[in-house]
Design a protein around this motif. Sequence first.
Motif, short mmCIF file in Angstrom:
data_model
loop_
_atom_site.label_atom_id
_atom_site.label_comp_id
_atom_site.label_asym_id
_atom_site.label_seq_id
_atom_site.Cartn_x
_atom_site.Cartn_y
_atom_site.Cartn_z
N ARG A 75 -5.69 2.52 81.05
CA ARG A 75 -4.33 3.88 80.66
C ARG A 75 -4.89 4.32 79.06
N ASN A 76 -5.83 3.98 78.69
CA ASN A 76 -6.64 4.71 77.52
C ASN A 76 -5.24 4.43 76.46
N TRP A 77 -4.77 3.70 76.27
CA TRP A 77 -3.41 3.38 75.44
C TRP A 77 -4.04 3.18 74.19
N GLN A 78 -4.84 2.49 73.82
CA GLN A 78 -5.44 2.50 72.29
C GLN A 78 -4.27 1.69 71.56
N GLU A 79 -4.06 0.62 72.10
CA GLU A 79 -2.89 0.42 71.22
C GLU A 79 -3.16 -0.75 70.28
N ILE A 80 -4.45 -1.22 70.27
CA ILE A 80 -4.38 -2.59 69.55
C ILE A 80 -5.42 -1.44 68.53
N ASP A 81 -4.46 -1.97 67.43
CA ASP A 81 -4.92 -1.90 65.59
C ASP A 81 -6.25 -3.17 65.44
N LEU A 82 -7.01 -3.04 64.62
CA LEU A 82 -7.68 -3.24 63.48
C LEU A 82 -7.02 -3.70 62.71
N TYR A 83 -7.15 -4.92 61.69
CA TYR A 83 -6.86 -4.85 59.95
C TYR A 83 -8.18 -6.01 60.39
N LEU A 125 -10.37 -10.66 60.98
CA LEU A 125 -9.76 -9.25 62.49
C LEU A 125 -8.75 -10.17 62.72
N VAL A 126 -7.68 -8.92 62.46
CA VAL A 126 -6.25 -9.78 63.06
C VAL A 126 -6.09 -8.48 63.96
N TYR A 127 -6.46 -9.02 65.12
CA TYR A 127 -6.25 -7.61 65.88
C TYR A 127 -3.70 -7.86 66.74
N VAL A 128 -3.07 -6.14 66.34
CA VAL A 128 -2.43 -6.47 66.80
C VAL A 128 -1.89 -5.32 67.25
N SER A 129 -1.16 -5.53 68.48
CA SER A 129 -0.38 -4.68 70.00
C SER A 129 0.28 -3.89 68.80
N ARG A 130 0.23 -2.07 69.52
CA ARG A 130 1.65 -1.17 68.88
C ARG A 130 2.30 -1.26 70.24
N LEU A 131 4.22 -1.80 70.41
CA LEU A 131 4.26 -1.89 72.30
C LEU A 131 4.62 -0.19 72.49
N SER A 132 5.26 0.60 71.06
CA SER A 132 5.18 1.57 71.37
C SER A 132 4.49 2.34 72.04
N MET A 133 2.84 1.85 72.09
CA MET A 133 2.07 2.79 72.77
C MET A 133 1.57 2.51 74.29
N LEU A 134 2.62 1.64 74.71
CA LEU A 134 2.53 1.28 76.07
C LEU A 134 3.50 2.17 76.76
N ASP A 135 3.53 2.79 78.44
CA ASP A 135 4.37 3.10 79.02
C ASP A 135 4.78 2.28 80.28
N GLU A 136 5.28 0.60 79.61
CA GLU A 136 5.19 0.11 80.64
C GLU A 136 6.27 -1.12 79.77
N THR A 137 7.14 -0.71 80.99
CA THR A 137 8.39 -1.97 80.69
C THR A 137 8.44 -3.09 80.59
N ASP A 138 7.63 -3.26 81.72
CA ASP A 138 8.02 -5.10 81.81
C ASP A 138 6.99 -5.42 81.00
N LYS A 139 7.92 -6.72 80.16
CA LYS A 139 7.00 -8.10 79.27
C LYS A 139 5.88 -8.59 79.59
N ASP A 188 7.54 -2.45 65.94
CA ASP A 188 6.79 -2.90 67.26
C ASP A 188 5.92 -2.51 67.36
N GLN A 189 5.02 -4.10 66.69
CA GLN A 189 4.04 -4.29 66.35
C GLN A 189 4.45 -6.06 66.78
N ARG A 190 3.03 -6.29 67.85
CA ARG A 190 2.99 -8.05 67.60
C ARG A 190 1.54 -7.85 67.71
N VAL A 191 1.10 -9.24 66.55
CA VAL A 191 -0.18 -10.47 66.31
C VAL A 191 -0.95 -10.84 67.86
N ILE A 192 -1.81 -10.21 68.03
CA ILE A 192 -2.10 -11.02 69.21
C ILE A 192 -3.20 -11.77 69.31
#
Length: 201
Positions: A75-83, A125-139, A188-192
């Motif tokens: 959905r073009n959330w682009q929720e992954i941050d690259l550290y 590289l550490v791939y981190v998801s920013r959950l607040s950017m997802l409009d999906e509530t189901d874990k 709201d961030q999670r290490v993936i």
Amino acid sequence: MTHPIASSESGVEYLKLPVPQSEGGMSLLTALRQRCSTRRFAPRSLDDSLLSSLLWAAFGINRPEAGLRTAPSARNWQEIDLYLALRDGLYVLEAADWRLRLVSGEDLRAATGLQDYVAEAPLNLVYVSRLSMLDETDKSVRQFYTALDTGYISQNVYLFCAASGLATVARGLLDRRTLAAAMRLAPDQRVILAQSVGYPA
């Protein structure tokens, strides 16, 4: 890194990345044939130009008019941050301005995994998801999409490394909670996933 142009905005340090290489290089089929996981790294650091091209291949902007990236995201959330865990500190990629923002001056490479070699790899590289950017509530759905989107980016890194004579390995064996604390992540961030990159030993 050799520290390109450094700037400071409101006390935050940024490192401007060079223009990445986005044309030429090895053919895709050859890169696919050479793609592999490597767990031994030489201590030599990546220069700024190579690092910039690696990051662009991973998740850079390839269609500036729309802000779209080299890897797809649901959905073009682009929720992954690259550290980037480097010898001289922890940075996060800010793709829109094509720069790195300094998060911490600590060498956190050893914290990015449980294997001995992660402390020696010049880049983790550490791939981190920013959950607040997802409009999906189901874990479970959120977990699926963030894992899927991370996989796309990680494979781009694999192919770039194969084409550039670099070594890499993606790693899921890490203490995510401890790493998140060391990285000062928001609630709201999670290490993936983590991925080591460098020259082969």
